[in-house]
Design a protein around this motif. Structure first.
Motif, PDB file in Angstrom:
ATOM      1  N   ILE A 217      -3.617  -2.789  -5.447  1.00  0.00           N
ATOM      2  CA  ILE A 217      -3.060  -1.754  -6.320  1.00  0.00           C
ATOM      3  C   ILE A 217      -4.173  -0.958  -6.983  1.00  0.00           C
ATOM      4  CG2 ILE A 217      -1.689  -1.339  -8.403  1.00  0.00           C
ATOM      5  CD1 ILE A 217      -0.086  -3.879  -7.660  1.00  0.00           C
ATOM      6  N   ALA A 218      -5.160  -1.640  -7.550  1.00  0.00           N
ATOM      7  CA  ALA A 218      -6.220  -0.948  -8.286  1.00  0.00           C
ATOM      8  C   ALA A 218      -7.089  -0.093  -7.367  1.00  0.00           C
ATOM      9  CB  ALA A 218      -7.078  -1.963  -9.034  1.00  0.00           C
ATOM     10  N   SER A 219      -7.494  -0.630  -6.232  1.00  0.00           N
ATOM     11  CA  SER A 219      -8.398   0.123  -5.359  1.00  0.00           C
ATOM     12  C   SER A 219      -7.715   1.356  -4.789  1.00  0.00           C
ATOM     13  CB  SER A 219      -8.912  -0.775  -4.226  1.00  0.00           C
ATOM     14  OG  SER A 219      -7.849  -1.248  -3.413  1.00  0.00           O
ATOM     15  N   LEU A 220      -6.455   1.223  -4.363  1.00  0.00           N
ATOM     16  CA  LEU A 220      -5.751   2.393  -3.829  1.00  0.00           C
ATOM     17  C   LEU A 220      -5.473   3.422  -4.919  1.00  0.00           C
ATOM     18  CD1 LEU A 220      -3.181   0.887  -1.305  1.00  0.00           C
ATOM     19  CD2 LEU A 220      -5.190   2.256  -0.791  1.00  0.00           C
ATOM     20  N   ALA A 221      -5.156   2.963  -6.115  1.00  0.00           N
ATOM     21  CA  ALA A 221      -4.909   3.896  -7.217  1.00  0.00           C
ATOM     22  C   ALA A 221      -6.147   4.737  -7.506  1.00  0.00           C
ATOM     23  CB  ALA A 221      -4.490   3.120  -8.468  1.00  0.00           C
ATOM     24  N   ILE A 222      -7.304   4.110  -7.489  1.00  0.00           N
ATOM     25  CA  ILE A 222      -8.548   4.832  -7.768  1.00  0.00           C
ATOM     26  C   ILE A 222      -8.889   5.777  -6.621  1.00  0.00           C
ATOM     27  CG2 ILE A 222     -11.026   4.541  -8.134  1.00  0.00           C
ATOM     28  CD1 ILE A 222     -10.258   1.774  -9.407  1.00  0.00           C
ATOM     29  N   GLU A 223      -8.739   5.297  -5.400  1.00  0.00           N
ATOM     30  CA  GLU A 223      -9.042   6.149  -4.250  1.00  0.00           C
ATOM     31  C   GLU A 223      -8.161   7.391  -4.228  1.00  0.00           C
ATOM     32  OE1 GLU A 223      -8.639   3.642  -0.864  1.00  0.00           O
ATOM     33  OE2 GLU A 223     -10.438   2.467  -1.317  1.00  0.00           O
TER      34      GLU A 223
ATOM     35  N   ARG B 190       0.835  -1.211   0.000  1.00  0.00           N
ATOM     36  CA  ARG B 190       0.000   0.000   0.000  1.00  0.00           C
ATOM     37  C   ARG B 190       0.864   1.253   0.000  1.00  0.00           C
ATOM     38  NH1 ARG B 190      -3.105  -3.447   3.493  1.00  0.00           N
ATOM     39  NH2 ARG B 190      -5.159  -3.867   2.554  1.00  0.00           N
ATOM     40  N   GLN B 191       1.947   1.231   0.769  1.00  0.00           N
ATOM     41  CA  GLN B 191       2.851   2.380   0.779  1.00  0.00           C
ATOM     42  C   GLN B 191       3.448   2.612  -0.606  1.00  0.00           C
ATOM     43  OE1 GLN B 191       5.667   1.363   3.817  1.00  0.00           O
ATOM     44  NE2 GLN B 191       4.311   1.924   5.513  1.00  0.00           N
ATOM     45  N   TYR B 192       3.830   1.541  -1.276  1.00  0.00           N
ATOM     46  CA  TYR B 192       4.381   1.669  -2.625  1.00  0.00           C
ATOM     47  C   TYR B 192       3.352   2.291  -3.570  1.00  0.00           C
ATOM     48  CZ  TYR B 192       8.384  -1.381  -1.510  1.00  0.00           C
ATOM     49  OH  TYR B 192       9.535  -1.915  -0.993  1.00  0.00           O
TER      50      TYR B 192
ATOM     51  N   ALA C 209       7.124   9.516   7.599  1.00  0.00           N
ATOM     52  CA  ALA C 209       6.478  10.233   6.513  1.00  0.00           C
ATOM     53  C   ALA C 209       6.772  11.715   6.649  1.00  0.00           C
ATOM     54  CB  ALA C 209       4.966   9.992   6.547  1.00  0.00           C
ATOM     55  N   PRO C 210       6.697  12.475   5.555  1.00  0.00           N
ATOM     56  CA  PRO C 210       6.910  13.905   5.646  1.00  0.00           C
ATOM     57  C   PRO C 210       5.816  14.582   6.456  1.00  0.00           C
ATOM     58  CG  PRO C 210       6.170  13.272   3.459  1.00  0.00           C
ATOM     59  CD  PRO C 210       6.471  12.017   4.189  1.00  0.00           C
ATOM     60  N   ALA C 211       6.028  15.856   6.742  1.00  0.00           N
ATOM     61  CA  ALA C 211       5.135  16.569   7.653  1.00  0.00           C
ATOM     62  C   ALA C 211       3.707  16.641   7.148  1.00  0.00           C
ATOM     63  CB  ALA C 211       5.678  17.989   7.894  1.00  0.00           C
ATOM     64  N   ASP C 212       3.497  16.631   5.803  1.00  0.00           N
ATOM     65  CA  ASP C 212       2.134  16.751   5.292  1.00  0.00           C
ATOM     66  C   ASP C 212       1.379  15.432   5.358  1.00  0.00           C
ATOM     67  OD1 ASP C 212       3.221  15.241   3.295  1.00  0.00           O
ATOM     68  OD2 ASP C 212       2.896  16.697   1.686  1.00  0.00           O
ATOM     69  N   GLY C 213       2.007  14.369   5.887  1.00  0.00           N
ATOM     70  CA  GLY C 213       1.325  13.097   6.065  1.00  0.00           C
ATOM     71  C   GLY C 213       1.385  12.183   4.864  1.00  0.00           C
ATOM     72  N   ARG C 214       1.866  12.670   3.753  1.00  0.00           N
ATOM     73  CA  ARG C 214       1.962  11.833   2.563  1.00  0.00           C
ATOM     74  C   ARG C 214       3.246  11.013   2.626  1.00  0.00           C
ATOM     75  NH1 ARG C 214       2.035  15.971  -1.963  1.00  0.00           N
ATOM     76  NH2 ARG C 214       2.481  14.100  -3.181  1.00  0.00           N
ATOM     77  N   PRO C 215       3.210   9.781   2.102  1.00  0.00           N
ATOM     78  CA  PRO C 215       4.405   8.935   2.181  1.00  0.00           C
ATOM     79  C   PRO C 215       5.575   9.559   1.427  1.00  0.00           C
ATOM     80  CG  PRO C 215       2.477   7.683   1.443  1.00  0.00           C
ATOM     81  CD  PRO C 215       2.111   9.131   1.420  1.00  0.00           C
ATOM     82  N   SER C 216       6.754   9.434   2.008  1.00  0.00           N
ATOM     83  CA  SER C 216       7.949   9.892   1.308  1.00  0.00           C
ATOM     84  C   SER C 216       8.166   9.048   0.066  1.00  0.00           C
ATOM     85  CB  SER C 216       9.152   9.765   2.240  1.00  0.00           C
ATOM     86  OG  SER C 216      10.336  10.060   1.562  1.00  0.00           O
ATOM     87  N   ARG C 217       8.682   9.642  -0.990  1.00  0.00           N
ATOM     88  CA  ARG C 217       8.933   8.883  -2.192  1.00  0.00           C
ATOM     89  C   ARG C 217      10.276   9.299  -2.779  1.00  0.00           C
ATOM     90  NH1 ARG C 217       5.398  12.838  -2.720  1.00  0.00           N
ATOM     91  NH2 ARG C 217       5.356  14.197  -4.541  1.00  0.00           N
ATOM     92  N   PRO C 218      11.024   8.362  -3.309  1.00  0.00           N
ATOM     93  CA  PRO C 218      12.352   8.679  -3.831  1.00  0.00           C
ATOM     94  C   PRO C 218      12.281   9.517  -5.092  1.00  0.00           C
ATOM     95  CG  PRO C 218      11.754   6.412  -4.328  1.00  0.00           C
ATOM     96  CD  PRO C 218      10.691   6.941  -3.415  1.00  0.00           C
TER      97      PRO C 218
END
Length: 494
Positions: A381-387, A150-152, A472-481
Motif C-alpha cells: 500500500i505505501a510503496s504504490l501510494a508514493i509511486e 495493488r489494483q485497489y 481497464a478504461p482506454a487510458d490504461g488507468r484502473p476503473s474505479r467505482p
C-alpha cells in the motif's frame, strides 16, 4: 474470561480471576527500586512530538530503558536499546501482554487506556490464546491477492489525486495519505463508506491518546459491532467474512477485537508511513536527482523511514509481574508497563554502522511472536501510494521548508499534522466511473478451470473474476467505482 463494557470492549476480569490477584502498584514498584531523583519524561508533550530523537538521547543516560509518562499520571518503562528491545519482544514469559491487573489501577477515562486495555486480540494475549487468534488473522490476511490489492491501491490513489491534480497544490496528508488506507480497507472489508469513515476518526483519536480517546473508544465498539452484524447477516468474499468463517470460530467479541487490531495497524500507521516517506523524498537532497529521472527510490525511502521515523514509534506494551533485569543491568520493575520504543531502538548508537541501504533489521514491524502480521500488505500500500504521487505529479515539491512542518503530539505514533505541496497543475481525465471492481481477493488456482484457492482449509466461494469485469478504461488507468469520489467528498464535508 473477561467482562465487557456496554460498547463491547474487554474490561477487567471478573471477581476471583487469577489474573486479577495481587496487582502490584506503581508505588510498590518504586519502593522496590533504588532511590533515584529521576522524574518521568512526558511522551505526550509538544517537545517530544517536535524532536523525539533528542528525548531518546537524553533517556539513554538511564540505560537501555528510561522512566516516562505516557499521559499525566501514567508511568511506564520505555525500552530504548536495540538488544534490550529484542530481549523484551522475544520473551513473552517475562513480559506478558495481558494488561488486566495494571488497568485496574487506571481511571476509566485514562487517555491511553483505549490503546493499552485488554482486548481479546492477538496483541494482548500470549500462549495458546495468542496462537489461536493470530492464526485466524494471518490466514485471512494471506488470502489477499497482492495483484488485486495493488489494483485497489492504484484505483484509490487515482481517485484522490484526481481531486486536486488540476489545482497545483494539496495537503498530501489530509487529502491523500490519510484517505488512501481508508479507501483500500473499505474495499478489503466491503465496508459501507460512512461507517469506514467513522471507524477511522475513532482510531485517530485513540492513537493521539487525548481527552477524546475514551469517547472514541466507545464509538469504535459500536461501529465494529454494526459492521460485524452486517457481515454475519450478509457474508461475502472479503477480509471480515473470512475471519468470521475461519475454523477457529471466533465469537463476536473476538471478531470485534481482531478487526480493531487490523484497522489500528492498517490505517493510522500506514497513512503516517506514506506521509513520512513522501516528506523524506521531497526534502532530502539525496533523492532530488532521482524523482524526475525515472528511477524512483521509493523502497530506499521506505526502509530509511522505517529505521528513523517508524509510524508506530512506541508500543508493544507488556506487564511484568516481577522485577526483570535487562542485559545491561537496567531493572524494569513489576507493576509498571513496559513499552518498546521501536524508534529509539532503531536509533541505538551501537547500530550506527549497520543501518545501510537495504538493511531491513529495523524494529518498525516489532519482532518475536507479536511481530506485525500485515507488514507485506502495508509495504504494498505505501510503496504504490508514493509511486502514484511521483508518477502523476512529477514536479511536486514541498510548499514550505521542512523545518516548518509540525508533528502531532502523542506517545505512540510519529505523525505529521500536514504535508503541503505544490506542483504544476495536471489535467484530470474524465472519471470513467465504471462497474464495481471484482471483490475476490484470493488468486485463482491457475490450472483448475477457475476454482478458487484455499487457505487453512477455508474455501473461497467468491466468483472468479471475468475479463469484462477486470477491464481497464482506454487510458490504461484502473476503473474505479463512483462511490470512491463520493466518499472523499463526504469526508471533506463537501
Amino acid at each position: 474470561m473477561t467482562t465487557t463494557d456496554p460498547a463491547g470492549h474487554a474490561g477487567g476480569p471478573p471477581p476471583g480471576c487469577p489474573a486479577h490477584a495481587s496487582a502490584p502498584s506503581e508505588q510498590a514498584a518504586r519502593a522496590a527500586m533504588p532511590a533515584t531523583a529521576v522524574e518521568p519524561t512526558a511522551l505526550y508533550s509538544a517537545a517530544f512530538a517536535a524532536d523525539p530523537a533528542a528525548v531518546y538521547a537524553e533517556l539513554r543516560r538511564q540505560g537501555s530503558a528510561g522512566f516516562v509518562e505516557l499521559s499525566p499520571g501514567v508511568p511506564a518503562s520505555l525500552v530504548i536499546g536495540y538488544e534490550a528491545a529484542l530481549a523484551v519482544l522475544r520473551d513473552p514469559e517475562s513480559f506478558p501482554r495481558d494488561p488486566r491487573r495494571w488497568q485496574q489501577t487506571m481511571p476509566p477515562d485514562c487517555p491511553v487506556l483505549p490503546m493499552m486495555q485488554h482486548r481479546r486480540s492477538a496483541v494482548f494475549n500470549d500462549g495458546d490464546v495468542h496462537t489461536r487468534l493470530r492464526v485466524a488473522v494471518s490466514d485471512s490476511l494471506d488470502r489477499i491477492d497482492p495483484t488485486t490489492l495493488r489494483q485497489y491501491v492504484e484505483r484509490s490513489a487515482d481517485t484522490l489525486i484526481d481531486d486536486f491534480a488540476d489545482r497545483g497544490r494539496a495537503d498530501l496528508l489530509a487529502e491523500y495519505a490519510r484517505l488512501l488506507p481508508i479507501l483500500v480497507f473499505n474495499q478489503l472489508l466491503d465496508c459501507p463508506p460512512q461507517l469506514s469513515a467513522s471507524l477511522v476518526r475513532c482510531l485517530a483519536a485513540i492513537f493521539e491518546g487525548g481527552a477524546e480517546a475514551a469517547e472514541a473508544n466507545g464509538e469504535l465498539g459500536r461501529c465494529m459491532l454494526e459492521l460485524i452484524t452486517l457481515r454475519q447477516r450478509e457474508p461475502g468474499n472479503d477480509l471480515l467474512s473470512w475471519l468470521i468463517a475461519h475454523p477457529t470460530r471466533l465469537d463476536t467479541q473476538e471478531l470485534m477485537d481482531q478487526l480493531t487490531m487490523l484497522l489500528a495497524g492498517g490505517i493510522e500507521p500506514v497513512q503516517n508511513l506514506i506521509a513520512n516517506a513522501l516528506r523524506l523524498l521531497l526534502s532530502d537532497a539525496r533523492f532530488a536527482g532521482d524523482l524526475s529521472g525515472g528511477s524512483l527510490p521509493v523502497d530506499d525511502a521506505l526502509v530509511e523511514i522505517l529505521w528513523t521515523d517508524p509510524p508506530l514509534a512506541n508500543f508493544g506494551p507488556a506487564y511484568p509481574t516481577r522485577n526483570v533485569s535487562l542485559p545491561d543491568g537496567t531493572v524494569l520493575p513489576a507493576g509498571r508497563p513496559v513499552v518498546v520504543s521501536y524508534a529509539a531502538a532503531n536509533l541505538d548508537p551501537s547500530l550506527a554502522s549497520d543501518r545501510g541501504t537495504g538493511n531491513r533489521a529495523h524494529l518498525a514491524w516489532s519482532a518475536g511472536p507479536h511481530a506485525c502480521p500485515g507488514q507485506s500488505q502495508a509495504r504494498i500500500i505505501a510503496s504504490l501510494a508514493i509511486e502514484k504521487v511521483l508518477d502523476r505529479l512529477p514536479d511536486v515539491e514541498l510548499a514550505l521548508a521542512e523545518d516548518e512542518l509540525r508533528w502531532r503530539p502523542g506517545p505512540f505514533q510519529r505523525a505529521l499534522t500536514a504535508l503541503p505541496v505544490r506542483f504544476p497543475p495536471v489535467a484530470v481525465p474524465e472519471d470513467p466511473g465504471g462497474p464495481l471492481p471484482p471483490s475476490p481477493l484470493t488468486p485463482t488456482d491457475g490450472g483448475t478451470g477457475g476454482r478458487r484457492a484455499t487457505t487453512a482449509g477455508v474455501p473461497s466461494d467468491g466468483p472468479a473474476p471475468t475479463a469484462e469485469r477486470q477491464a481497464a478504461p482506454a487510458d490504461g488507468r484502473p476503473s474505479r467505482p463512483r462511490w470512491m469520489a463520493a466518499l472523499t467528498r463526504w469526508w471533506r464535508g463537501q
